[in-house]
Every structure is written in structure tokens, then in C-alpha cells.
Design a protein around this motif. Sequence first.
Motif, PDB file in Angstrom:
ATOM      1  N   ALA A  74       0.831  -1.208   0.000  1.00 56.33           N
ATOM      2  CA  ALA A  74       0.000   0.000   0.000  1.00 56.33           C
ATOM      3  C   ALA A  74       0.865   1.258   0.000  1.00 56.33           C
ATOM      4  O   ALA A  74       0.501   2.273  -0.602  1.00 56.33           O
ATOM      5  N   LYS A  75       2.009   1.203   0.670  1.00 47.55           N
ATOM      6  CA  LYS A  75       2.914   2.354   0.694  1.00 47.55           C
ATOM      7  C   LYS A  75       3.627   2.553  -0.642  1.00 47.55           C
ATOM      8  O   LYS A  75       4.049   3.666  -0.963  1.00 47.55           O
ATOM      9  N   GLU A  76       3.763   1.478  -1.408  1.00 48.74           N
ATOM     10  CA  GLU A  76       4.433   1.566  -2.709  1.00 48.74           C
ATOM     11  C   GLU A  76       3.451   1.817  -3.847  1.00 48.74           C
ATOM     12  O   GLU A  76       3.859   2.165  -4.950  1.00 48.74           O
ATOM     13  N   GLY A  77       2.171   1.611  -3.569  1.00 52.81           N
ATOM     14  CA  GLY A  77       1.149   1.810  -4.594  1.00 52.81           C
ATOM     15  C   GLY A  77       0.044   2.713  -4.089  1.00 52.81           C
ATOM     16  O   GLY A  77       0.291   3.709  -3.424  1.00 52.81           O
ATOM     17  N   MET A  78      -1.187   2.360  -4.411  1.00 54.25           N
ATOM     18  CA  MET A  78      -2.347   3.138  -3.970  1.00 54.25           C
ATOM     19  C   MET A  78      -3.363   2.199  -3.344  1.00 54.25           C
ATOM     20  O   MET A  78      -3.628   1.116  -3.878  1.00 54.25           O
ATOM     21  N   MET A  79      -3.945   2.603  -2.215  1.00 51.92           N
ATOM     22  CA  MET A  79      -4.994   1.839  -1.565  1.00 51.92           C
ATOM     23  C   MET A  79      -6.321   2.553  -1.769  1.00 51.92           C
ATOM     24  O   MET A  79      -6.436   3.753  -1.534  1.00 51.92           O
ATOM     25  N   PHE A  80      -7.326   1.787  -2.219  1.00 53.09           N
ATOM     26  CA  PHE A  80      -8.640   2.336  -2.524  1.00 53.09           C
ATOM     27  C   PHE A  80      -9.580   2.016  -1.356  1.00 53.09           C
ATOM     28  O   PHE A  80      -9.949   0.861  -1.132  1.00 53.09           O
ATOM     29  N   THR A  81      -9.959   3.033  -0.605  1.00 57.98           N
ATOM     30  CA  THR A  81     -10.641   2.830   0.660  1.00 57.98           C
ATOM     31  C   THR A  81     -12.150   2.654   0.530  1.00 57.98           C
ATOM     32  O   THR A  81     -12.806   2.242   1.486  1.00 57.98           O
ATOM     33  N   GLU A  82     -12.719   2.963  -0.631  1.00 59.26           N
ATOM     34  CA  GLU A  82     -14.164   2.804  -0.827  1.00 59.26           C
ATOM     35  C   GLU A  82     -14.443   1.803  -1.944  1.00 59.26           C
ATOM     36  O   GLU A  82     -15.444   1.903  -2.654  1.00 59.26           O
ATOM     37  N   ASN A  83     -13.553   0.821  -2.093  1.00 58.77           N
ATOM     38  CA  ASN A  83     -13.751  -0.202  -3.118  1.00 58.77           C
ATOM     39  C   ASN A  83     -14.865  -1.155  -2.686  1.00 58.77           C
ATOM     40  O   ASN A  83     -14.895  -1.605  -1.542  1.00 58.77           O
ATOM     41  N   CYS A  84     -15.773  -1.463  -3.605  1.00 59.59           N
ATOM     42  CA  CYS A  84     -16.941  -2.285  -3.279  1.00 59.59           C
ATOM     43  C   CYS A  84     -17.182  -3.339  -4.351  1.00 59.59           C
ATOM     44  O   CYS A  84     -16.664  -3.254  -5.468  1.00 59.59           O
ATOM     45  N   VAL A  85     -17.987  -4.328  -3.984  1.00 60.82           N
ATOM     46  CA  VAL A  85     -18.450  -5.325  -4.947  1.00 60.82           C
ATOM     47  C   VAL A  85     -19.902  -5.035  -5.287  1.00 60.82           C
ATOM     48  O   VAL A  85     -20.647  -4.467  -4.487  1.00 60.82           O
ATOM     49  N   THR A  86     -20.305  -5.442  -6.469  1.00 61.53           N
ATOM     50  CA  THR A  86     -21.672  -5.200  -6.910  1.00 61.53           C
ATOM     51  C   THR A  86     -22.610  -6.339  -6.528  1.00 61.53           C
ATOM     52  O   THR A  86     -23.830  -6.177  -6.587  1.00 61.53           O
ATOM     53  N   THR A  87     -22.042  -7.491  -6.150  1.00 63.55           N
ATOM     54  CA  THR A  87     -22.796  -8.603  -5.567  1.00 63.55           C
ATOM     55  C   THR A  87     -21.864  -9.314  -4.601  1.00 63.55           C
ATOM     56  O   THR A  87     -20.787  -9.764  -4.996  1.00 63.55           O
ATOM     57  N   SER A  88     -22.278  -9.446  -3.350  1.00 61.51           N
ATOM     58  CA  SER A  88     -21.385  -9.958  -2.316  1.00 61.51           C
ATOM     59  C   SER A  88     -21.572 -11.468  -2.128  1.00 61.51           C
ATOM     60  O   SER A  88     -22.205 -11.923  -1.179  1.00 61.51           O
ATOM     61  N   ILE A  89     -21.005 -12.236  -3.055  1.00 65.00           N
ATOM     62  CA  ILE A  89     -20.996 -13.691  -2.959  1.00 65.00           C
ATOM     63  C   ILE A  89     -19.888 -14.209  -3.877  1.00 65.00           C
ATOM     64  O   ILE A  89     -19.609 -13.616  -4.924  1.00 65.00           O
ATOM     65  N   CYS A  90     -19.281 -15.333  -3.487  1.00 62.81           N
ATOM     66  CA  CYS A  90     -18.063 -15.825  -4.145  1.00 62.81           C
ATOM     67  C   CYS A  90     -18.194 -15.958  -5.658  1.00 62.81           C
ATOM     68  O   CYS A  90     -17.426 -15.375  -6.420  1.00 62.81           O
ATOM     69  N   TRP A  91     -19.131 -16.794  -6.117  1.00 59.43           N
ATOM     70  CA  TRP A  91     -19.164 -17.151  -7.530  1.00 59.43           C
ATOM     71  C   TRP A  91     -19.626 -16.004  -8.412  1.00 59.43           C
ATOM     72  O   TRP A  91     -19.168 -15.878  -9.548  1.00 59.43           O
ATOM     73  N   VAL A  92     -20.523 -15.168  -7.909  1.00 55.51           N
ATOM     74  CA  VAL A  92     -20.971 -14.020  -8.712  1.00 55.51           C
ATOM     75  C   VAL A  92     -19.825 -13.028  -8.880  1.00 55.51           C
ATOM     76  O   VAL A  92     -19.598 -12.511  -9.983  1.00 55.51           O
ATOM     77  N   SER A  93     -19.089 -12.770  -7.796  1.00 61.22           N
ATOM     78  CA  SER A  93     -17.954 -11.850  -7.895  1.00 61.22           C
ATOM     79  C   SER A  93     -16.909 -12.376  -8.871  1.00 61.22           C
ATOM     80  O   SER A  93     -16.297 -11.608  -9.621  1.00 61.22           O
ATOM     81  N   ARG A  94     -16.673 -13.678  -8.859  1.00 59.38           N
ATOM     82  CA  ARG A  94     -15.690 -14.236  -9.791  1.00 59.38           C
ATOM     83  C   ARG A  94     -16.175 -14.155 -11.232  1.00 59.38           C
ATOM     84  O   ARG A  94     -15.396 -13.842 -12.133  1.00 59.38           O
ATOM     85  N   ALA A  95     -17.444 -14.430 -11.459  1.00 58.19           N
ATOM     86  CA  ALA A  95     -17.988 -14.263 -12.805  1.00 58.19           C
ATOM     87  C   ALA A  95     -17.879 -12.811 -13.262  1.00 58.19           C
ATOM     88  O   ALA A  95     -17.614 -12.530 -14.438  1.00 58.19           O
ATOM     89  N   THR A  96     -18.037 -11.871 -12.323  1.00 58.34           N
ATOM     90  CA  THR A  96     -17.867 -10.450 -12.646  1.00 58.34           C
ATOM     91  C   THR A  96     -16.414 -10.133 -12.962  1.00 58.34           C
ATOM     92  O   THR A  96     -16.121  -9.384 -13.901  1.00 58.34           O
ATOM     93  N   LEU A  97     -15.472 -10.687 -12.193  1.00 55.43           N
ATOM     94  CA  LEU A  97     -14.060 -10.501 -12.486  1.00 55.43           C
ATOM     95  C   LEU A  97     -13.722 -11.004 -13.888  1.00 55.43           C
ATOM     96  O   LEU A  97     -13.038 -10.318 -14.660  1.00 55.43           O
ATOM     97  N   TYR A  98     -14.192 -12.179 -14.233  1.00 53.67           N
ATOM     98  CA  TYR A  98     -13.839 -12.783 -15.518  1.00 53.67           C
ATOM     99  C   TYR A  98     -14.502 -12.081 -16.694  1.00 53.67           C
ATOM    100  O   TYR A  98     -13.967 -12.097 -17.813  1.00 53.67           O
ATOM    101  N   SER A  99     -15.667 -11.454 -16.461  1.00 56.06           N
ATOM    102  CA  SER A  99     -16.446 -10.877 -17.567  1.00 56.06           C
ATOM    103  C   SER A  99     -16.486  -9.360 -17.590  1.00 56.06           C
ATOM    104  O   SER A  99     -16.787  -8.758 -18.624  1.00 56.06           O
ATOM    105  N   GLY A 100     -16.241  -8.704 -16.440  1.00 57.86           N
ATOM    106  CA  GLY A 100     -16.394  -7.255 -16.359  1.00 57.86           C
ATOM    107  C   GLY A 100     -17.845  -6.812 -16.347  1.00 57.86           C
ATOM    108  O   GLY A 100     -18.145  -5.657 -16.652  1.00 57.86           O
ATOM    109  N   GLN A 101     -18.748  -7.711 -15.947  1.00 58.29           N
ATOM    110  CA  GLN A 101     -20.180  -7.425 -16.029  1.00 58.29           C
ATOM    111  C   GLN A 101     -20.868  -7.586 -14.676  1.00 58.29           C
ATOM    112  O   GLN A 101     -20.446  -8.369 -13.830  1.00 58.29           O
ATOM    113  N   TYR A 102     -21.962  -6.855 -14.528  1.00 58.95           N
ATOM    114  CA  TYR A 102     -22.877  -7.077 -13.410  1.00 58.95           C
ATOM    115  C   TYR A 102     -23.500  -8.476 -13.525  1.00 58.95           C
ATOM    116  O   TYR A 102     -23.629  -9.040 -14.625  1.00 58.95           O
ATOM    117  N   LEU A 103     -23.953  -8.998 -12.385  1.00 52.19           N
ATOM    118  CA  LEU A 103     -24.766 -10.212 -12.386  1.00 52.19           C
ATOM    119  C   LEU A 103     -25.951 -10.064 -13.335  1.00 52.19           C
ATOM    120  O   LEU A 103     -26.313 -11.018 -14.049  1.00 52.19           O
TER     121      LEU A 103
END
Length: 589
Positions: free
Chosen positions: A125-154
Amino acid sequence: MTVSLSTKLAILILVLAGSLLVTLYRVHKATQFTIDPKDQLGDLPADNNVPSQESRIREKTERLRRMMEEKKEKEEQAAKEAAEETEEERRPMNILLFYADDWRHDTLGAAGNPVVKTPVLDALAKEGMMFTENCVTTSICWVSRATLYSGQYLARHHFEMLGRGRTITLPNGTEQEMEFEVPQNETIYSLLKRKAGYYVGHAGKLGLWVGLNFELNFDFMVDDDGWHWRKLGERMWHITEKNTADALRFLMTRDKKKPFFLNVAYFATHAVDGDKRQYMPQHESMSMYENDTIPIPETATEEAWNRMPPFFGQYNEGRTRWTWRFDTAKKHQSMMKNYYRMASEVDTSVGILLKHLEYEGVLNNTMIIFTTDNGNFHAEHGLADKWYPHQESIRVPLIIKDPRMSPELKGTKNDEFTLNIDLAATILSAAGLDPLPSMMGRDMSALYRKGSLQAAAAAQSRRALLRNSTRKTSTLPDQRQYPAPASDGNGKYHSGSERSWRTEFFYEHPMHSNPNYIPASEALVRKDYKYFYWPNFKYEQLFDMKNDPGEMNDLFNSTNPIHQQKLREMRKRFVELKMMAHSDMSIIL
């Protein structure tokens, strides 16, 4: 002698012509450079403070010279920056993603946690940037991963249920499980491998329980999920040890002629569902936190539980898991210490892998991202785990260290609303690719490159000129649209623009099994107010996030005209953003 009219006119013309010649001569003399003190200025009162015409000319000449030099310097600097940016985009950058599980925003020393020890991530964090208000659009494992892989909302990728996605009813009345509906050649893995020429690896929890085509998506792939200890071969392995070993194997055996992308997808700090011990750290970690007392959250009270909506009862899964982990003070201390031990183990693993990159001499040309799939209740509101729109559930860590980061921003914190839908666009951009029209997030490097988001927007046209010569694929500039700002707030609330970052977002989570188990929840999230909607029960809530950050005091029934107006405004905007999330528009949310 009588003078004719024509003669009079001729004489008049000659006089006028003579006067004009005299006037022109005087004008000519007045505009000539001269140092003769006896000229037109000679009859002015003497004033030693009035500069001579010669000195004024010298001053003008010197000023012009300086202006030309400054212009030349600016042009040279702009050319230098353009060359540097071109070189940055041409030189392939490695990308290392650390993607942990069930790890909320404040499980970091750098985030102010007074107990947990995460020295490697704190240093990152000291060498980069920390984002303090970072959020997920759906709070569950598999949906978040599908969002990571696709860049899309559920709402767009539809992968709402682990192992099968959504279930649709066909015209003949039969039901069909759709599995992962995103085209396999449109995942970040496939795009990095096929379009950008990256050597692509995944080590850890894939989290879908459906297969991705190996040939299209990976050069290296190991999927581990759901366990903390397992005998493999002749020894017992802890899953974080296994994640680390697999990541090292990728780094050691990869094609060194190609840039790499690796997702180290830790299963920690996820509990083992169904095991009453829940969290089982490595033996070497058990002495950590032994003498610490874990603070109890302010909202971890019976009162907070009683303030939850009336449909939160004994069969709610969040309450059930609370009884597994937090229903006694002794159990709360034990569970949290083991949770923190597993977090510290991940921190150690990150350090091992970064040290290996340093040994290989590629650390300085590697973009490093640390984030997680969802947050976690640690007894707040009488709950455990995730799912719901409360801060503990939706806020997750995000640290980015990027070789392109402006030096003055290293070690700083950013409080913009960054989202997990932004990860795909950010990773693809780092590899020289543009986001697909179907993707709904944006490149977060705009927040830390070349000084500011505004500077990045101002440089957009220049980058567009470089695009076709430096991008891996020749594409048009990003044609996705930003929604219009909300009608309330005089433009304060919006999903962003070329020169601004989003100030609000839509949250969604589907129902699981039945409404009493995990009810569906949705929200409009802003920094001043948050609006909740529980679709199964048509139940609304409103929270003042400035004065009530613990989300304890529901203002839905408030008689305060300000609250009533805010509720109407946010309800309207919530519907607008929800409709856009569920649309097929090429849009950035």
C-alpha cells in the motif's frame, strides 16, 4: 478673373491630397523605431521613470524570446511524455492478481486494523495506492468471480447460482440450467491469452464449479476450493501453502518470452462450510494473536439484530452462521483469531511470490493487484458471512501497485467508488487491450496515472492517436456510454464521465433457496445516503451514511421532509440504474 467650378474642384483636390501626404508622413514617422529624443516625445514633461522607446522595444523582444523558449520547452516535454506513454503501452507489463476470499475492507493493518498483522500488504500500500471505498456489486463468491472474468454485473452475466448459473424455462415448458453464459473467448483470461499474447495462469479457487475451456483461457490452471487441510501425496497440505506452491510453479515454468498474467486466487479467509471449527490455520500460525483481545464491533449487539427487517428470523443463513461463530464471547475471540491467522498467512504468501519476482528481475515491470471477492460480517447486526448490502458485506480491500503510477501518488489513499466491475477493464488496459462493449466497468489507472483523472481525460485525444500503433488489436476508442446524472443533487450523483469518477452505484444480490434463507437484496449506494430494497418482501430502507455509518437507524418512516424527499429521489434513481444494469446497452456503470 472668374475661376470656373472645375478649377475650384481641382485646387481643392490638390489641397486635400497635400494634407493627406503630410498626415501619412507623420504617421510613418511615429511608427518607425527611433532613439531620437527630439522626436514626437521631446515636448513631454521630463519623467525619469518613463522608459525610453528603445528600452520598451528591448523588453518586448526579450518577452517574445522567453515566450518562444517556454513554448519550445512545453512542446519538448509533451513530446517526452508522449514517447514515455507510447513506450509504456508498447512494453508488455506482467500482471499479478492476488484475489483472496471473504476478506473485508478493514482486515489490513494499512486500513487501520489494530490487531491483524499484514506487513507485506501494508508495504504494498505504501508503494502503490490503496482504494478505501472499493466495493463489490454482488457480495458472494461465484458471482464476484464471474464479474471478475467478464467485467459485467450479475444482471448481465446471469451466473446467479454456483455450478449451474441461472435456470430458464424453455418454450416447451422444460427448465434448463444455463451454466456460464459469457462467451469463452470474452473472458479476461481468453482475451489476455489470445489477443494480447500473454502467458496466462490461475492458481487457486476458480469458484464457478463449471468448467472454462482450458485451450481458450489458460496456459496453466489449478483449481482448489473448499478445504483447509488435505493429504496430497505423502504430506498434509494447507490450502494457502498449496496456492503458494502452485503460483511458484507457474512463475518458474512459464514462457519467459511472453508477459504473464497470474491470478493467485486464495481460498483463505473463507471458512470450511459445515465444519464447526470454521477456520483452520497452519500450525505455525497458532501462536499469533494468542495474547490479543479482538475488539467487538459496536453493532454486534442484540439490539442491532432486532433492528433488522422483520423477515430476518432464526432460519436466515446469516443468523445461523452467527451462531456457528459469534454467539458467545469466547467463540467470537477464537473464530476471529483464526480468521486473522489465515489472513496473515496470505500476507506471507504474497511476500514469497513478490520476492520471487524480485529474484527474477521482473518485479518493477509487474502490475500488482490485491483484492477480494466480498466482505464479511464479523457479528455486526447479529450476522455472519456476506450477501446483504451493508458496508461490512460490500466493502473489500483494493491495493494497486503499477509501474505507470505517478510518483506523487504512491503511498496515497483514494476514496472514489471503485468496483469489482472495474477490474477487467483495468487488467485489459494494462495489457494494451480495450474493454469489450459488453463490459460495464472502467480502467482504474485513470485515478493514478499522469497526476489525475482530469489529466488522463485531457490526454485522451493524444492517446487515441497512438492507439492503432501501440494496441495489441486495432480498435476504435471506447464507445461505451455513461448514463446521465441523477435528476437530484444538481449533477452531484452520477456513474462518471470522461473527466469524473462515479459517485453512486447499483448493488444486487439474488435470493438463494427461499426468502427466509437468503432473501434477495438490492441497493443504491452513495456516500451520504444508502437506499435498500428487499424485492421478495417489497421492503424499503433508507440510511444516513454520514451520521449513521453503522446503518442502525432506518429512516424509511421518518417524518422529516428532508428524509422523505431523499427517499423519493433515491427510489427513482435506483429504478433507473437497475434498468440500465439489466439492459443490453453498451454502458459504463
